[in-house]
Design a protein around this motif. Sequence first.
Motif: not given
Length: 405
Positions: A247-264
Amino acid sequence: MSAVPTDLSSTTTSADRIRDDAHALEVARALATEFAAGAAARDRERRLPVQEVERYSRSGLWGLTVPREFGGPGVSHATLSEATALVAEADPSLAQIPQNHHCLVDALRLIGSPEQQRFFYAEVLAGRRFGNAVSELGTPNAKTVTTRLSRTPRGLRLNGRKAYATGALFAHWVPVAAVDDGGRAVLVYVERDAPGLAVVDDWEGFGQRTTASGTVVAEDVEVTTLQVLPRHRLFEPPTIHGAFAQLLHSAIDLGIARAALAELRHWLRERTRPWADSGVDHAARDPLTLARVGELVIRLHAAEALQTRAAGFLDAARDRPGPEAVTAASIANAEAKVLTTQLSLDAASSLIELAGTQSTLNRHNLDRHWRNARTHTVHDPVRWKFHAIGDHWLNGAAPRRHASL
Protein backbone atom coordinates in the motif's frame (compact mmCIF):
# COMPACT_ATOMS: atom_id res chain seq x y z
CA MET A 1 30.90 7.27 -0.50
CA SER A 2 31.08 8.47 3.08
CA ALA A 3 30.49 7.35 6.62
CA VAL A 4 27.30 8.85 7.99
CA PRO A 5 27.74 12.21 9.73
CA THR A 6 26.89 12.13 13.41
CA ASP A 7 24.21 14.83 13.26
CA LEU A 8 21.69 13.21 10.90
CA SER A 9 19.71 11.32 13.55
CA SER A 10 20.56 13.01 16.80
CA THR A 11 18.16 15.95 16.87
CA THR A 12 14.57 14.70 17.23
CA THR A 13 13.58 14.34 20.87
CA SER A 14 9.90 15.22 20.61
CA ALA A 15 7.10 15.20 18.08
CA ASP A 16 3.64 16.64 17.71
CA ARG A 17 0.69 14.33 18.23
CA ILE A 18 -1.72 13.69 15.38
CA ARG A 19 -5.27 13.80 16.73
CA ASP A 20 -7.20 11.91 14.08
CA ASP A 21 -7.47 11.14 10.37
CA ALA A 22 -8.55 14.64 9.35
CA HIS A 23 -5.68 16.20 11.29
CA ALA A 24 -3.21 13.79 9.65
CA LEU A 25 -4.24 14.89 6.15
CA GLU A 26 -4.19 18.55 7.14
CA VAL A 27 -0.61 18.22 8.38
CA ALA A 28 0.43 16.19 5.33
CA ARG A 29 -0.92 18.80 2.92
CA ALA A 30 0.92 21.59 4.70
CA LEU A 31 4.18 19.66 4.75
CA ALA A 32 3.82 18.69 1.08
CA THR A 33 3.57 22.35 0.11
CA GLU A 34 6.69 23.07 2.13
CA PHE A 35 8.67 20.12 0.75
CA ALA A 36 7.78 20.71 -2.91
CA ALA A 37 9.63 24.01 -3.06
CA GLY A 38 13.12 22.49 -2.94
CA ALA A 39 12.50 19.01 -4.33
CA ALA A 40 13.94 19.57 -7.82
CA ALA A 41 17.09 21.22 -6.44
CA ARG A 42 17.62 18.47 -3.87
CA ASP A 43 17.37 15.87 -6.61
CA ARG A 44 19.68 17.73 -8.99
CA GLU A 45 22.37 18.30 -6.38
CA ARG A 46 21.74 15.08 -4.44
CA ARG A 47 21.35 17.21 -1.35
CA LEU A 48 20.17 14.94 1.45
CA PRO A 49 16.93 16.20 3.06
CA VAL A 50 18.24 16.31 6.62
CA GLN A 51 16.12 19.23 7.81
CA GLU A 52 13.08 18.00 5.86
CA VAL A 53 13.24 14.56 7.47
CA GLU A 54 13.52 16.21 10.85
CA ARG A 55 10.52 18.41 10.11
CA TYR A 56 8.61 15.39 8.79
CA SER A 57 9.11 13.25 11.90
CA ARG A 58 8.50 16.16 14.29
CA SER A 59 5.10 16.64 12.62
CA GLY A 60 3.82 13.40 14.14
CA LEU A 61 3.14 11.76 10.77
CA TRP A 62 5.68 9.01 11.45
CA GLY A 63 3.48 7.86 14.34
CA LEU A 64 0.25 7.51 12.36
CA THR A 65 -0.06 3.75 12.81
CA VAL A 66 0.74 3.54 16.52
CA PRO A 67 -2.40 1.96 18.04
CA ARG A 68 -4.69 4.14 20.09
CA GLU A 69 -4.24 1.95 23.17
CA PHE A 70 -0.59 2.98 23.14
CA GLY A 71 -1.31 6.70 22.71
CA GLY A 72 -1.15 6.88 18.91
CA PRO A 73 -3.82 8.04 16.46
CA GLY A 74 -4.25 4.60 14.85
CA VAL A 75 -5.47 6.12 11.58
CA SER A 76 -7.09 4.21 8.75
CA HIS A 77 -4.99 2.74 5.99
CA ALA A 78 -6.69 5.12 3.55
CA THR A 79 -5.42 8.07 5.57
CA LEU A 80 -1.90 6.64 5.78
CA SER A 81 -1.96 6.04 2.02
CA GLU A 82 -3.16 9.53 1.14
CA ALA A 83 -0.74 11.21 3.57
CA THR A 84 2.09 9.28 1.91
CA ALA A 85 0.88 10.14 -1.59
CA LEU A 86 0.65 13.83 -0.72
CA VAL A 87 4.28 13.90 0.42
CA ALA A 88 5.33 11.76 -2.56
CA GLU A 89 3.75 14.23 -4.97
CA ALA A 90 5.98 16.89 -3.44
CA ASP A 91 9.12 14.75 -3.10
CA PRO A 92 8.95 10.96 -3.54
CA SER A 93 12.37 10.46 -1.94
CA LEU A 94 11.06 12.04 1.24
CA ALA A 95 7.97 9.84 1.11
CA GLN A 96 10.05 6.68 0.72
CA ILE A 97 12.31 7.34 3.71
CA PRO A 98 9.57 6.52 6.29
CA GLN A 99 8.09 3.68 4.23
CA ASN A 100 10.18 1.07 6.03
CA HIS A 101 9.66 2.91 9.31
CA HIS A 102 5.90 2.34 9.02
CA CYS A 103 6.46 -1.32 8.12
CA LEU A 104 8.69 -1.83 11.15
CA VAL A 105 6.10 -0.18 13.38
CA ASP A 106 3.64 -2.70 11.90
CA ALA A 107 6.06 -5.52 12.75
CA LEU A 108 5.87 -4.45 16.39
CA ARG A 109 2.09 -4.80 16.25
CA LEU A 110 2.33 -8.30 14.83
CA ILE A 111 5.30 -9.89 16.61
CA GLY A 112 6.40 -7.56 19.37
CA SER A 113 5.99 -8.55 22.99
CA PRO A 114 3.92 -6.21 25.24
CA GLU A 115 7.18 -4.89 26.70
CA GLN A 116 8.66 -4.26 23.24
CA GLN A 117 5.47 -2.58 22.07
CA ARG A 118 5.36 -0.24 25.05
CA PHE A 119 9.00 0.73 24.66
CA PHE A 120 9.22 1.16 20.89
CA TYR A 121 5.79 2.75 20.41
CA ALA A 122 6.82 5.38 22.95
CA GLU A 123 10.00 5.94 20.95
CA VAL A 124 7.98 6.45 17.76
CA LEU A 125 5.58 8.89 19.40
CA ALA A 126 8.57 10.83 20.71
CA GLY A 127 9.72 11.35 17.12
CA ARG A 128 12.33 8.62 16.98
CA ARG A 129 12.81 7.17 13.50
CA PHE A 130 13.27 3.56 12.37
CA GLY A 131 15.52 2.84 9.41
CA ASN A 132 15.91 -0.37 7.47
CA ALA A 133 18.63 -2.99 7.11
CA VAL A 134 16.90 -5.99 5.61
CA SER A 135 18.26 -6.67 2.11
CA GLU A 136 21.64 -8.17 1.23
CA LEU A 137 23.72 -8.28 -1.94
CA GLY A 138 25.53 -11.32 -3.25
CA THR A 139 23.10 -13.91 -1.85
CA PRO A 140 21.34 -16.57 -3.96
CA ASN A 141 17.91 -15.00 -3.50
CA ALA A 142 16.10 -12.26 -1.63
CA LYS A 143 15.20 -14.55 1.26
CA THR A 144 18.78 -15.60 1.97
CA VAL A 145 20.20 -13.83 5.04
CA THR A 146 23.84 -14.14 6.03
CA THR A 147 23.73 -11.64 8.89
CA ARG A 148 24.00 -13.47 12.22
CA LEU A 149 22.77 -12.85 15.73
CA SER A 150 24.93 -15.06 17.93
CA ARG A 151 24.91 -15.82 21.65
CA THR A 152 28.45 -15.44 22.98
CA PRO A 153 30.01 -15.48 26.48
CA ARG A 154 29.70 -11.68 26.30
CA GLY A 155 25.99 -11.80 25.40
CA LEU A 156 24.16 -11.39 22.06
CA ARG A 157 26.27 -10.06 19.20
CA LEU A 158 25.22 -9.01 15.69
CA ASN A 159 27.42 -9.27 12.58
CA GLY A 160 26.60 -8.70 8.91
CA ARG A 161 26.36 -6.34 5.94
CA LYS A 162 23.17 -4.91 4.44
CA ALA A 163 22.26 -3.02 1.25
CA TYR A 164 19.40 -0.77 0.11
CA ALA A 165 19.09 0.47 3.69
CA THR A 166 16.54 3.22 3.07
CA GLY A 167 16.10 5.44 6.09
CA ALA A 168 19.08 4.10 8.05
CA LEU A 169 21.11 7.23 7.43
CA PHE A 170 18.46 9.35 9.19
CA ALA A 171 17.38 6.79 11.81
CA HIS A 172 17.56 6.56 15.56
CA TRP A 173 16.95 2.80 15.41
CA VAL A 174 18.08 0.51 12.58
CA PRO A 175 16.13 -2.78 12.51
CA VAL A 176 18.41 -5.45 11.02
CA ALA A 177 17.19 -8.74 9.52
CA ALA A 178 19.33 -11.61 10.79
CA VAL A 179 19.34 -15.32 11.60
CA ASP A 180 19.90 -16.56 15.14
CA ASP A 181 21.83 -19.60 16.36
CA GLY A 182 18.78 -21.79 15.81
CA GLY A 183 18.44 -20.73 12.18
CA ARG A 184 15.35 -18.63 12.88
CA ALA A 185 14.77 -15.27 11.20
CA VAL A 186 14.84 -12.32 13.61
CA LEU A 187 14.62 -8.54 13.47
CA VAL A 188 17.15 -6.75 15.64
CA TYR A 189 16.33 -3.12 16.47
CA VAL A 190 19.80 -1.59 16.86
CA GLU A 191 20.46 1.95 18.05
CA ARG A 192 22.02 3.95 15.23
CA ASP A 193 24.95 5.09 17.33
CA ALA A 194 25.63 1.64 18.80
CA PRO A 195 29.34 0.74 18.80
CA GLY A 196 30.11 -1.45 15.79
CA LEU A 197 27.20 -0.24 13.62
CA ALA A 198 28.18 1.83 10.58
CA VAL A 199 25.89 3.46 8.01
CA VAL A 200 27.57 4.28 4.70
CA ASP A 201 26.14 6.78 2.20
CA ASP A 202 26.94 4.90 -1.02
CA TRP A 203 23.55 4.97 -2.77
CA GLU A 204 24.05 5.80 -6.47
CA GLY A 205 20.66 5.09 -8.03
CA PHE A 206 19.66 7.39 -10.91
CA GLY A 207 16.27 7.96 -9.26
CA GLN A 208 15.04 8.43 -5.70
CA ARG A 209 18.47 10.00 -5.32
CA THR A 210 18.05 11.51 -1.87
CA THR A 211 16.67 8.45 -0.07
CA ALA A 212 20.28 7.60 0.92
CA SER A 213 19.48 3.91 0.47
CA GLY A 214 23.04 2.86 1.18
CA THR A 215 24.86 0.22 3.23
CA VAL A 216 24.72 -0.85 6.88
CA VAL A 217 27.58 -2.82 8.44
CA ALA A 218 27.33 -4.51 11.85
CA GLU A 219 30.53 -5.70 13.49
CA ASP A 220 30.18 -7.35 16.89
CA VAL A 221 27.27 -5.11 17.86
CA GLU A 222 26.00 -5.71 21.39
CA VAL A 223 22.28 -6.51 21.57
CA THR A 224 19.74 -7.10 24.35
CA THR A 225 16.70 -9.37 24.21
CA LEU A 226 14.39 -6.33 24.21
CA GLN A 227 15.77 -5.47 20.77
CA VAL A 228 15.09 -8.88 19.17
CA LEU A 229 11.77 -9.69 17.48
CA PRO A 230 10.86 -13.12 16.00
CA ARG A 231 10.73 -12.27 12.31
CA HIS A 232 9.97 -15.91 11.47
CA ARG A 233 6.49 -15.32 12.91
CA LEU A 234 5.75 -12.27 10.77
CA PHE A 235 3.62 -14.15 8.22
CA GLU A 236 2.44 -17.07 10.33
CA PRO A 237 -0.48 -17.15 10.72
CA PRO A 238 -1.21 -15.11 7.57
CA THR A 239 -0.94 -11.36 8.23
CA ILE A 240 -1.39 -8.16 6.24
CA HIS A 241 2.26 -7.17 6.65
CA GLY A 242 3.14 -7.68 2.98
CA ALA A 243 0.01 -5.97 1.70
CA PHE A 244 0.63 -3.11 4.13
CA ALA A 245 4.07 -2.56 2.62
CA GLN A 246 2.58 -2.65 -0.86
CA LEU A 247 0.00 0.00 0.00
CA LEU A 248 2.81 2.41 0.89
CA HIS A 249 4.78 1.63 -2.27
CA SER A 250 1.65 2.21 -4.37
CA ALA A 251 1.02 5.50 -2.58
CA ILE A 252 4.51 6.69 -3.49
CA ASP A 253 3.97 5.77 -7.14
CA LEU A 254 0.58 7.49 -7.08
CA GLY A 255 2.26 10.64 -5.79
CA ILE A 256 4.85 10.52 -8.57
CA ALA A 257 2.08 10.19 -11.16
CA ARG A 258 0.20 13.16 -9.71
CA ALA A 259 3.36 15.27 -9.76
CA ALA A 260 4.09 14.42 -13.40
CA LEU A 261 0.53 15.21 -14.42
CA ALA A 262 0.62 18.52 -12.55
CA GLU A 263 3.78 19.45 -14.44
CA LEU A 264 2.12 18.38 -17.71
CA ARG A 265 -0.89 20.60 -17.05
CA HIS A 266 1.39 23.58 -16.39
CA TRP A 267 3.49 23.04 -19.50
CA LEU A 268 0.54 22.51 -21.84
CA ARG A 269 -1.21 25.60 -20.53
CA GLU A 270 1.78 27.92 -20.23
CA ARG A 271 4.83 26.84 -22.28
CA THR A 272 4.35 24.19 -24.94
CA ARG A 273 3.73 25.11 -28.57
CA PRO A 274 1.06 23.23 -30.55
CA TRP A 275 2.11 20.92 -33.37
CA ALA A 276 1.87 22.61 -36.77
CA ASP A 277 -0.63 20.10 -38.16
CA SER A 278 -3.03 20.41 -35.23
CA GLY A 279 -4.75 23.49 -36.63
CA VAL A 280 -4.93 25.14 -33.20
CA ASP A 281 -3.03 28.05 -31.71
CA HIS A 282 -2.54 26.60 -28.21
CA ALA A 283 -1.09 23.25 -27.08
CA ALA A 284 -3.91 22.82 -24.55
CA ARG A 285 -6.36 22.63 -27.49
CA ASP A 286 -4.47 20.06 -29.58
CA PRO A 287 -7.06 17.28 -30.12
CA LEU A 288 -4.55 14.43 -29.96
CA THR A 289 -3.00 15.88 -26.82
CA LEU A 290 -6.44 16.20 -25.25
CA ALA A 291 -7.16 12.54 -25.98
CA ARG A 292 -3.90 11.45 -24.32
CA VAL A 293 -4.47 13.66 -21.31
CA GLY A 294 -8.02 12.34 -20.97
CA GLU A 295 -6.71 8.79 -20.90
CA LEU A 296 -4.15 9.62 -18.23
CA VAL A 297 -6.73 11.38 -16.06
CA ILE A 298 -9.09 8.40 -16.24
CA ARG A 299 -6.26 6.09 -15.23
CA LEU A 300 -5.33 8.43 -12.37
CA HIS A 301 -8.86 8.32 -11.00
CA ALA A 302 -8.98 4.55 -11.42
CA ALA A 303 -5.68 4.17 -9.55
CA GLU A 304 -6.91 6.43 -6.74
CA ALA A 305 -10.11 4.40 -6.47
CA LEU A 306 -8.26 1.08 -6.32
CA GLN A 307 -5.85 2.52 -3.77
CA THR A 308 -8.73 3.54 -1.50
CA ARG A 309 -10.39 0.17 -2.03
CA ALA A 310 -7.18 -1.66 -1.13
CA ALA A 311 -6.84 0.40 2.04
CA GLY A 312 -10.35 -0.62 3.05
CA PHE A 313 -9.49 -4.30 2.66
CA LEU A 314 -6.45 -3.73 4.88
CA ASP A 315 -8.62 -2.14 7.58
CA ALA A 316 -10.95 -5.12 7.48
CA ALA A 317 -8.14 -7.67 7.67
CA ARG A 318 -6.40 -5.79 10.47
CA ASP A 319 -9.55 -5.58 12.58
CA ARG A 320 -10.76 -9.12 11.82
CA PRO A 321 -7.71 -11.11 10.76
CA GLY A 322 -8.00 -14.45 9.04
CA PRO A 323 -6.69 -16.20 5.90
CA GLU A 324 -9.55 -15.07 3.67
CA ALA A 325 -9.39 -11.45 4.77
CA VAL A 326 -5.61 -11.37 4.38
CA THR A 327 -5.83 -12.88 0.90
CA ALA A 328 -8.46 -10.33 -0.12
CA ALA A 329 -6.24 -7.51 1.13
CA SER A 330 -3.21 -8.89 -0.68
CA ILE A 331 -5.05 -9.21 -4.01
CA ALA A 332 -6.66 -5.78 -3.70
CA ASN A 333 -3.28 -4.18 -3.06
CA ALA A 334 -1.74 -6.09 -5.97
CA GLU A 335 -4.43 -4.64 -8.24
CA ALA A 336 -3.70 -1.12 -7.01
CA LYS A 337 0.03 -1.65 -7.42
CA VAL A 338 -0.39 -2.60 -11.09
CA LEU A 339 -2.23 0.63 -11.87
CA THR A 340 0.00 2.97 -9.85
CA THR A 341 3.16 1.43 -11.32
CA GLN A 342 2.02 1.73 -14.90
CA LEU A 343 0.54 5.18 -14.43
CA SER A 344 3.62 6.66 -12.76
CA LEU A 345 5.82 5.50 -15.64
CA ASP A 346 3.42 6.54 -18.38
CA ALA A 347 2.59 9.93 -16.86
CA ALA A 348 6.27 10.75 -16.41
CA SER A 349 7.10 9.70 -19.97
CA SER A 350 4.07 11.51 -21.44
CA LEU A 351 5.14 14.68 -19.67
CA ILE A 352 8.30 14.85 -21.77
CA GLU A 353 6.62 13.73 -24.98
CA LEU A 354 3.72 16.18 -24.84
CA ALA A 355 5.59 19.10 -23.28
CA GLY A 356 8.13 19.01 -26.11
CA THR A 357 11.83 19.52 -26.62
CA GLN A 358 12.19 22.40 -24.19
CA SER A 359 11.09 20.09 -21.37
CA THR A 360 14.25 18.00 -21.80
CA LEU A 361 16.55 20.83 -20.73
CA ASN A 362 18.50 20.06 -17.58
CA ARG A 363 17.48 23.33 -15.97
CA HIS A 364 13.90 22.04 -15.64
CA ASN A 365 14.89 18.60 -14.27
CA LEU A 366 11.59 17.13 -15.43
CA ASP A 367 13.24 13.79 -16.07
CA ARG A 368 13.36 13.29 -12.29
CA HIS A 369 9.73 12.14 -12.38
CA TRP A 370 10.51 9.26 -14.74
CA ARG A 371 13.78 8.47 -12.93
CA ASN A 372 11.96 8.35 -9.63
CA ALA A 373 9.13 6.21 -11.00
CA ARG A 374 11.44 3.79 -12.78
CA THR A 375 13.71 3.40 -9.75
CA HIS A 376 10.96 3.00 -7.19
CA THR A 377 8.78 0.65 -9.25
CA VAL A 378 11.53 -1.96 -9.60
CA HIS A 379 11.21 -2.61 -5.85
CA ASP A 380 9.18 -5.67 -6.81
CA PRO A 381 8.17 -6.93 -10.27
CA VAL A 382 4.67 -5.86 -11.17
CA ARG A 383 4.52 -8.69 -13.72
CA TRP A 384 4.09 -11.06 -10.77
CA LYS A 385 1.11 -9.05 -9.58
CA PHE A 386 -0.75 -10.05 -12.76
CA HIS A 387 0.12 -13.67 -12.01
CA ALA A 388 -1.11 -13.50 -8.41
CA ILE A 389 -4.34 -11.76 -9.40
CA GLY A 390 -5.06 -14.18 -12.25
CA ASP A 391 -4.23 -17.28 -10.20
CA HIS A 392 -6.52 -16.12 -7.40
CA TRP A 393 -9.41 -15.20 -9.70
CA LEU A 394 -9.21 -18.36 -11.78
CA ASN A 395 -7.99 -20.98 -9.29
CA GLY A 396 -8.71 -19.48 -5.89
CA ALA A 397 -5.01 -19.52 -5.05
CA ALA A 398 -3.75 -17.48 -2.12
CA PRO A 399 -0.61 -15.44 -2.81
CA ARG A 400 2.61 -16.34 -1.06
CA ARG A 401 3.31 -14.47 2.15
CA HIS A 402 6.21 -12.04 2.03
CA ALA A 403 6.87 -8.31 2.00
CA SER A 404 5.94 -7.95 -1.68
CA LEU A 405 2.32 -9.12 -1.49
